[in-house]
Design an enzyme around this catalytic site. Structure first.
Site, PDB file in Angstrom:
ATOM      1  N   GLY A 362       0.810  -1.204   0.000  1.00 54.93           N
ATOM      2  CA  GLY A 362       0.000   0.000   0.000  1.00 54.93           C
ATOM      3  C   GLY A 362       0.847   1.260   0.000  1.00 54.93           C
ATOM      4  N   SER A 363       0.367   2.293   0.672  1.00 59.24           N
ATOM      5  CA  SER A 363       0.944   3.632   0.533  1.00 59.24           C
ATOM      6  C   SER A 363       2.347   3.786   1.100  1.00 59.24           C
ATOM      7  CB  SER A 363       0.019   4.668   1.179  1.00 59.24           C
ATOM      8  OG  SER A 363      -1.208   4.728   0.467  1.00 59.24           O
TER       9      SER A 363
END
Length: 655
Positions: A362-363
């Site tokens: 993810g981020s």
């Protein structure tokens, strides 16, 4: 004149003795008859003599038999001493001499300060001779049943299983192992019981010592004094005495040492002292010193366990790494297991999930995309990025984690607010077209260590999944820049942030500091490999941008703030692939960062899988874990705050 005749005068017959008259005959003896004999004992007949045959045939037969016997002995003697001499000598040697293995003492595993994390203690394998439990030997009923009833509670074993061992199918079997690695206290308890039964059997002939056939073989037992602490790193030792996971398995040959042996003559099961013996001493295993700090490991394990429980998550992991040396100070997993007792351990909890789980980051992966953009000089932290609420790319419509009006963000703001759309727009500038941009991004991901093993050499480690750009789907071309469509493990994720903290130089992570042999000499492990990934300038800029994630009120990582310290970090909330179904279900929540931001010393990475209670955003559930662990580690290592003020980079701009 008388003529002389040549003839002899006739002989006169003298009458013999008269025969006695027969009784009742009425005859009387006549004149001249012999008088009758007086009655006396009857005359016995003269004995007959047995005439022996010649002894010569018998002597010949006996001589022939003796000759055949002597010939048989001579032939057998020739066979034993000449023809099969070596074979019989070997058999005699085998029966006369016995060889016993001298088990080597397994080396300890310690933390970086010499605190024992795994060690070995004296123990006994409880054994038995099944032939000594028969009715003929004990003169009692069911010996195995009686012995099992006595031993079961002491050994903690099923009585039915003990009976099966004491009554094997092979009636000639004389050795079975009833229990492994029992403490001296257990063996003392059995010895006391044996002695009591022996004394009772001497006075009461109806009682037998049903434990007379129970013995003990000296061995050792692996113990982990801190219970489940660092179990994922340490692993365990299996029933055969070999490492079954973790460092115990990875460095088994170093820890195990070399067994020795003793060879001596025996008679009647006892050593013959006058013959002498030969002994090859066992070589003890070497101690292994890890880079782990026990106190920091405890803090990390406690923090992640509490959050996993609170969030009712599947699992979680925390890694603490020294940014300068690459050494791992803590690697905690939850749930874990107690290597002292694996009977209650869940199969999915065994191992070290921090290096064995592959998941989409993810981020937290956006920092690599920003590194590529800055290093390629296609943008700066102040570059303006207009971020719409939705973005069409290919056949997909992309959005951020929250609905919003059009954002006017700087590149620094894109990272601070963790905008997926802003990241897609920024990385699109890496090439003249999307294909070139993908190739450029891929090269940086590889430099940061994605798609490769970390260098730990840990059993079961995954290198994640990073396909070459030519195989990226239409969707992956735009999702990989913000951490979806690519898989990593927690150690790889931590290494990315340590690389930035170390001025852009990646240092292979290490878990073992060195080994110490029986002579006490310490041998350090070889120095880790170093690779420059980005320039020092880019790394410093990224650190400033990561501070905005934590310090700025619009940042997503405000819960990771540590009073007095400058903190650089990044949140992550990714769609999670369910290992059971292969489909997206739930989220991977994470937070990664280092401190002090302007003079990095430590990196902490936290990830939690499938939180089902409360928030699932990385900043909300992993940010506090990061803060708790980082704060404890900084104080433990006595790392002071730098005292410098952070450079506040703008997050937005006015159109």
């Amino acid at each position: 004149m008388t003529e002389v005749s040549d003839r002899e005068p006739p002989r006169r017959r003298v009458p013999g003795p008269a025969r006695p008259a027969r009784p009742g005959s009425g005859r009387r003896p006549g004149p001249g008859a012999r008088p009758a004999r007086r009655p006396g004992p009857p005359r016995q007949a003269a004995p007959r003599h047995i005439r022996l045959g010649s002894p010569r045939p018998r002597l010949r037969l006996v001589g022939l038999a003796l000759t055949l016997v002597l010939v048989a002995f001579v032939v057998r003697l020739l066979q034993v001493q000449a023809i099969d001499a070596s074979t019989y000598a070997a058999k005699a040697e085998q029966n006369r001499y016995v060889v016993h293995t001298l088990a080597a003492e397994r080396g300890r595993i310690t933390d970086r300060n010499g605190v024992a994390l795994a060690s070995s203690v004296d123990a006994y394998d409880i054994t038995a001779d099944p032939t000594m439990f028969t009715r003929e030997q004990l003169k009692v009923g069911d010996g195995p049943e009686q012995a099992a009833a006595l031993l079961g509670p002491i050994l903690g074993e099923s009585q039915d299983e003990l009976v099966k061992k004491l009554r094997p199918a092979n009636k000639e079997l004389r050795y079975v192992r009833l229990a492994r690695s029992q403490t001296p206290q257990v063996w003392n308890q059995i010895k006391d019981l044996k002695s009591a039964l022996a004394k009772k059997s001497e006075t009461d002939k109806s009682t037998a010592n049903v434990l007379a056939g129970v013995f003990a073989d000296p061995s050792s037992k692996r113990v982990y004094p801190n219970g489940d602490l660092a179990a994922g790193i340490l692993g365990w030792v299996n029933a055969t005495g070999k490492g079954g996971g973790g460092i115990e398995q990875q460095l088994n040959s170093v820890l195990a040492g070399e067994d020795g042996e003793i060879r001596y003559a025996q008679s009647g099961g006892r050593q013959v002292p006058t013959v002498g013996s030969t002994e090859k001493p066992a070589v003890p295993g070497s101690d292994v010193e890890l880079t782990i700090d026990r106190d920091i490991q405890w803090a990390a394990q406690n923090a992640i366990s509490e959050q996993v429980k609170k969030s009712k998550a599947d699992r979680g992991y925390v890694i603490v790494q020294d940014t300068r040396t690459g050494q791992i100070l803590a690697m905690a997993n939850s749930p874990g297991f107690d290597p002292n007792d694996l009977s209650d351990a869940k199969p999915e909890a065994l191992g070290n999930a921090a290096v064995q789980d592959a998941f989409e980051p993810g981020s937290t992966a956006k920092v690599m995309s920003m590194a590529a953009v800055l290093e390629e000089d296609v943008a700066t932290p102040l570059t303006h990025v207009v971020v719409p609420n939705r973005l069409h790319r290919g056949d997909r419509l992309f959005k951020d984690d929250v609905d919003h009006p059009t954002w006017y963000l700087t590149l620094n703001g894109v990272l601070a607010k963790s905008s997926n759309i802003g990241t897609i727009l920024a990385t699109g500038q890496l090439g003249k077209n999307q294909k070139q941009a993908n190739q450029a991004l891929y090269s940086y991901l590889r430099k940061f260590g994605l798609g490769s093993y970390t260098g730990l050499g840990f059993p079961g480690e995954t290198k994640g999944i990073l396909a070459p750009p030519g195989k990226w789907s239409t969707s992956q071309q735009y999702t990989i820049p913000f951490g979806q469509g690519v898989s990593i493990n927690a150690m790889q994720a931590a290494s990315v942030y340590s690389t930035i903290a170390n001025g852009g130089v990646r240092v292979e992570p290490t878990l073992v500091r060195g080994t110490k042999g029986a002579d006490g000499r310490f041998t350090p492990t070889k120095k880790p490999k170093k690779t420059r990934v980005i320039s020092a300038k880019t790394a410093k800029t990224l650190a400033q941008m990561l501070e905005s994630v934590v310090d700025d009120e619009e940042g997503t990582g405000t819960k990771a703030r540590i009073p007095g310290y400058r903190v650089a970090g990044k949140t992550g909330t990714a769609n999670r692939v369910d290992p059971a179904t292969g489909k997206y279900r739930g989220y991977t929540s994470s937070f990664a960062g280092f401190a002090p931001a302007d003079k990095p010393r430590l990196t902490v990475y936290c990830a939690i899988q499938n939180a089902t209670e409360g928030s699932y955003f990385g900043g909300q559930i992993c940010g506090p874990v990061y803060k708790q662990v980082m704060e404890f580690a900084l104080k433990t290592l006595q790392v002071p705050p730098t005292g410098a003020k952070a450079a506040r980079l703008p997050v937005t701009f006015k159109p």
